[in-house]
Design a protein around this motif. Structure first.
Motif, PDB file in Angstrom:
ATOM      1  N   PHE A  34       0.687  -1.155  -0.053  1.00  0.00           N
ATOM      2  CA  PHE A  34      -0.125  -0.107   0.095  1.00  0.00           C
ATOM      3  C   PHE A  34       1.033   1.124  -0.016  1.00  0.00           C
ATOM      4  O   PHE A  34       2.165   1.169   0.454  1.00  0.00           O
ATOM      5  CB  PHE A  34      -1.035   0.045   1.070  1.00  0.00           C
ATOM      6  CG  PHE A  34      -2.212  -0.741   1.002  1.00  0.00           C
ATOM      7  CD1 PHE A  34      -3.354  -0.455   0.642  1.00  0.00           C
ATOM      8  CD2 PHE A  34      -2.167  -2.334   1.520  1.00  0.00           C
ATOM      9  CE1 PHE A  34      -4.406  -1.203   0.360  1.00  0.00           C
ATOM     10  CE2 PHE A  34      -3.214  -2.987   1.264  1.00  0.00           C
ATOM     11  CZ  PHE A  34      -4.444  -2.647   0.713  1.00  0.00           C
ATOM     12  N   TRP A  35       0.210   2.494  -0.564  1.00  0.00           N
ATOM     13  CA  TRP A  35       1.165   3.480  -0.664  1.00  0.00           C
ATOM     14  C   TRP A  35       0.580   4.417   0.750  1.00  0.00           C
ATOM     15  O   TRP A  35      -0.433   4.524   1.010  1.00  0.00           O
ATOM     16  CB  TRP A  35       0.601   4.285  -1.966  1.00  0.00           C
ATOM     17  CG  TRP A  35       1.492   3.591  -3.086  1.00  0.00           C
ATOM     18  CD1 TRP A  35       0.762   2.379  -3.665  1.00  0.00           C
ATOM     19  CD2 TRP A  35       2.683   3.835  -3.656  1.00  0.00           C
ATOM     20  NE1 TRP A  35       1.867   2.153  -4.865  1.00  0.00           N
ATOM     21  CE2 TRP A  35       2.863   2.915  -4.695  1.00  0.00           C
ATOM     22  CE3 TRP A  35       3.488   4.911  -3.392  1.00  0.00           C
ATOM     23  CZ2 TRP A  35       4.008   2.907  -5.398  1.00  0.00           C
ATOM     24  CZ3 TRP A  35       4.746   4.989  -4.166  1.00  0.00           C
ATOM     25  CH2 TRP A  35       4.788   3.899  -5.356  1.00  0.00           C
ATOM     26  N   GLU A  36       1.487   5.508   0.785  1.00  0.00           N
ATOM     27  CA  GLU A  36       1.187   6.207   1.960  1.00  0.00           C
ATOM     28  C   GLU A  36       1.842   7.383   2.046  1.00  0.00           C
ATOM     29  O   GLU A  36       2.892   7.594   0.993  1.00  0.00           O
ATOM     30  CB  GLU A  36       1.818   5.454   3.388  1.00  0.00           C
ATOM     31  CG  GLU A  36       3.094   5.323   3.579  1.00  0.00           C
ATOM     32  CD  GLU A  36       3.465   4.477   4.644  1.00  0.00           C
ATOM     33  OE1 GLU A  36       2.681   4.289   5.525  1.00  0.00           O
ATOM     34  OE2 GLU A  36       4.575   4.055   4.759  1.00  0.00           O
ATOM     35  N   LEU A 115      -3.609   5.083  -6.956  1.00  0.00           N
ATOM     36  CA  LEU A 115      -2.947   4.268  -6.376  1.00  0.00           C
ATOM     37  C   LEU A 115      -3.669   3.511  -5.014  1.00  0.00           C
ATOM     38  O   LEU A 115      -4.416   4.354  -4.655  1.00  0.00           O
ATOM     39  CB  LEU A 115      -1.394   4.900  -5.842  1.00  0.00           C
ATOM     40  CG  LEU A 115      -0.602   5.293  -6.820  1.00  0.00           C
ATOM     41  CD1 LEU A 115       0.538   6.356  -6.099  1.00  0.00           C
ATOM     42  CD2 LEU A 115       0.094   4.461  -7.498  1.00  0.00           C
ATOM     43  N   PRO A 116      -3.370   2.543  -4.856  1.00  0.00           N
ATOM     44  CA  PRO A 116      -3.972   1.795  -3.537  1.00  0.00           C
ATOM     45  C   PRO A 116      -3.139   2.422  -2.421  1.00  0.00           C
ATOM     46  O   PRO A 116      -2.283   1.987  -1.758  1.00  0.00           O
ATOM     47  CB  PRO A 116      -3.694   0.424  -3.719  1.00  0.00           C
ATOM     48  CG  PRO A 116      -2.299   0.282  -4.499  1.00  0.00           C
ATOM     49  CD  PRO A 116      -2.375   1.565  -5.380  1.00  0.00           C
ATOM     50  N   PHE A 117      -3.567   3.477  -2.034  1.00  0.00           N
ATOM     51  CA  PHE A 117      -3.180   4.251  -0.556  1.00  0.00           C
ATOM     52  C   PHE A 117      -3.725   3.356   0.695  1.00  0.00           C
ATOM     53  O   PHE A 117      -4.831   3.056   0.607  1.00  0.00           O
ATOM     54  CB  PHE A 117      -3.667   5.763  -0.481  1.00  0.00           C
ATOM     55  CG  PHE A 117      -2.526   6.537  -1.096  1.00  0.00           C
ATOM     56  CD1 PHE A 117      -2.000   7.292   0.007  1.00  0.00           C
ATOM     57  CD2 PHE A 117      -2.175   6.592  -2.323  1.00  0.00           C
ATOM     58  CE1 PHE A 117      -0.859   8.177  -0.469  1.00  0.00           C
ATOM     59  CE2 PHE A 117      -1.104   7.478  -2.637  1.00  0.00           C
ATOM     60  CZ  PHE A 117      -0.379   8.302  -1.628  1.00  0.00           C
ATOM     61  N   LEU A 118      -3.225   3.587   1.718  1.00  0.00           N
ATOM     62  CA  LEU A 118      -3.611   3.215   3.114  1.00  0.00           C
ATOM     63  C   LEU A 118      -5.059   3.722   3.339  1.00  0.00           C
ATOM     64  O   LEU A 118      -5.371   4.916   2.940  1.00  0.00           O
ATOM     65  CB  LEU A 118      -2.972   3.528   4.390  1.00  0.00           C
ATOM     66  CG  LEU A 118      -1.610   2.874   4.225  1.00  0.00           C
ATOM     67  CD1 LEU A 118      -0.579   3.432   5.351  1.00  0.00           C
ATOM     68  CD2 LEU A 118      -1.482   1.357   4.527  1.00  0.00           C
ATOM     69  N   GLU A 119      -5.940   3.039   4.081  1.00  0.00           N
ATOM     70  CA  GLU A 119      -7.399   3.410   4.119  1.00  0.00           C
ATOM     71  C   GLU A 119      -7.415   4.746   4.761  1.00  0.00           C
ATOM     72  O   GLU A 119      -8.206   5.545   4.628  1.00  0.00           O
ATOM     73  CB  GLU A 119      -7.956   2.220   4.902  1.00  0.00           C
ATOM     74  CG  GLU A 119      -9.393   2.364   4.976  1.00  0.00           C
ATOM     75  CD  GLU A 119     -10.031   1.217   5.936  1.00  0.00           C
ATOM     76  OE1 GLU A 119     -10.817   1.223   6.860  1.00  0.00           O
ATOM     77  OE2 GLU A 119      -9.555   0.009   5.729  1.00  0.00           O
ATOM     78  N   ALA A 120      -6.577   5.030   5.781  1.00  0.00           N
ATOM     79  CA  ALA A 120      -6.794   6.238   6.665  1.00  0.00           C
ATOM     80  C   ALA A 120      -6.050   7.566   5.896  1.00  0.00           C
ATOM     81  O   ALA A 120      -6.582   8.489   6.215  1.00  0.00           O
ATOM     82  CB  ALA A 120      -5.751   6.086   8.107  1.00  0.00           C
TER      83      ALA A 120
END
Length: 131
Positions: A34-36, A115-120
């Motif tokens: 995941f991206w952040e 992009l698949p970023f973190l849920e938060a």
């Protein structure tokens, strides 16, 4: 997450022109792939700004100046509860280095939404793309 203390976390939104730095969580870490926004946990007794400076120096070999607190978000994952403090950073020195083996890239707010970023982190992407 009743009965569990929230973990204090800082995240830096480092700007270069109209793009910001996104980091991908490396294999072997929770939520790998995941991206952040780069950053990390605040140590006991550490200020948010000091934690942010330390984390970005450790993870990316960057030295930051004048971070501006933008937003604080609380989020409950299945495995942990976090309070995230996000800072805008436009003044920094150095070139990012992948000290933790993470991938990173400069993206526009619009590109980041693909992009698949973190849920938060995900809800913040929309606000970054608005003028």
């Amino acid at each position: 997450m009743e009965g569990k203390a929230r973990i204090e976390v800082v995240g830096g939104i480092l700007w270069r022109g109209g793009s910001f730095l996104a980091a991908q969580r490396p294999e072997g870490h929770p939520q790998a792939g995941f991206w952040e926004f780069p950053g990390g946990k605040v140590e006991p007794g550490e200020s948010l700004e000091a934690a942010l400076a330390r984390e970005l120096a450790e993870e990316l070999s960057l030295s930051i100046r004048n971070p501006k607190l933008w937003r604080t978000v609380e989020h409950d994952y299945d495995f942990r509860s976090v309070r995230l403090h996000f800072f805008h950073i436009t003044e920094f020195s150095g070139e990012p280095a992948a000290n933790d083996g993470q991938a990173f890239r400069w993206v526009t707010p619009e590109e980041a939404q693909t992009l698949p970023f973190l849920e938060a982190d995900r809800p913040l992407l929309f606000d970054l793309s608005r003028p």
